[in-house]
Design a protein around this motif. Sequence first.
Motif, short mmCIF file in Angstrom:
data_model
loop_
_atom_site.label_atom_id
_atom_site.label_comp_id
_atom_site.label_asym_id
_atom_site.label_seq_id
_atom_site.Cartn_x
_atom_site.Cartn_y
_atom_site.Cartn_z
N HIS A 64 0.85 -1.20 0.00
CA HIS A 64 0.00 0.00 0.00
C HIS A 64 0.88 1.24 0.00
N HIS A 66 1.51 5.53 -1.65
CA HIS A 66 1.13 6.75 -2.39
C HIS A 66 2.46 7.44 -2.68
N HIS A 218 -8.77 1.66 0.86
CA HIS A 218 -8.57 1.79 2.31
C HIS A 218 -9.77 1.18 3.01
N HIS A 256 -4.99 -0.91 5.95
CA HIS A 256 -5.21 -0.46 7.35
C HIS A 256 -6.04 -1.42 8.21
N ASP A 307 2.73 2.54 3.06
CA ASP A 307 1.83 3.67 2.83
C ASP A 307 2.61 4.86 2.25
ZN LIG Z 1 -3.32 5.12 1.93
#
Ligand SMILES: [Zn+2]
Length: 445
Positions: A64, A66, A218, A256, A307
Amino acid sequence: MSSYLLKNCDIANFDTLGVSRKDLLITGERIALIRDRILPAEHPDAEVIDVNGKLVMPSFADMHTHMMQTFLKGPMDDYPITDWLVRLFSIGDLFDEETAYYSALLGCLSSLRFGTTTINEMADWIHFAPILKAFEDSGIRAVIGISTTDIAENDKTPLISVEEALYRSEYVYDHAHGKNNGLIEASCAPAGLPACSKKLVQALKQFADHRGIIFHTHLAEGRKETEDVRRMYNLSGEGEALYQFGILGPKTVLAHNIWLSDAELDRIKETGANPVHCPNTNLKISDGIAPFAAMQKKGINVCFGCDGEASSSTRDMIREGRMGAYLQKGVTLDPTVFDAGYVFKAMTKNGPKALGYTDLGEIKEGNLADLIIVDMTDDLSLVNRDYRIGNLLYAGDGHAVDTVFTAGKIMVRGKHLTMFDEGKIIETSERLLRKLNDKIRKAGL
Ligand SMILES: [Zn+2]
């Protein structure tokens, strides 16, 4: 076709935490042979690398990310979550194409440097082109989807119609899927409930199923958001809502997973969905603590993710794995959960499985040659060869990674990137960051 003969590899066994001394031949993008002894004379085209008893293991899958947030490590520190989200969008508006490109590239290259060769990315639409280019240029393996929202969580949330979301998914599929000789694939990646309507997530799930691609979202990260979903749909939780909406399945990746009941964990198990533990983010921005030890007990396919660096401040999967292990041991008062072997499997094998690979994430003949050589011989804090695997997780970090192969290609050698001048990347990044930080200050953020 390049070929490498790795002599004297100590191949890690995550079940026993021991090693087996083997020679390993890489031909093209795959592991061709693993034998007690492979003679260089039998493979004259192969470059011989004497691994000299260093640890060899599958590389990491960061499930996961970004990557455009890599430049936001620092200016996002220590804000409450509601301010954090608004700030994230506000600062994101200040990015130009070059900034977005280098931010994502820096993230990809840091990942490679730390032994991660597979990324599951949730990207921004507005800078999709430079982000995709950064992934392509880095040579990393990646699944990329666009973060999508159609319900406002704050006045900065970008809202689009379901039709526009489908158009963007189609665009990403057409422009990304199969790029870099198949290293890059497309996904659908709506941001998650409650910022996405039932109609939006169902339309994107249908699109993903039709194309045979991953659905990445998410799940239950914020307590307030989870409460909002409960109220909105009169269901027991966000996980239950995704289950009722038909979103959960073996090609669904969930980041998450904090505010979930035991019954919702059973829904994840029943459907074969793949939860991703992001402990650094969850602790740093005070999301809460996810029930991953319970997921381990249920036999769910648990993965790890770093993340975005706006929330986690790291691309190092070993740091992520250690944080997750300590957290789960601490909250359960049970030191046997999230043991080193389990954590390494979650970081190497489970991610590719979630992404639909059957030939990635384990050191096996015929598998894709995504692997790392770890050098712990030059670090005073990492001595005791008999306990190398546990010590790497509990005492080490990504700097111990010496060599990285992605699809049979050497990306890192001698602890440095092979395809990029690290000094130039740092210099360019610092120049762009000075400009960005100036803009942030001028905007009063
Ligand atoms: Zn995220």
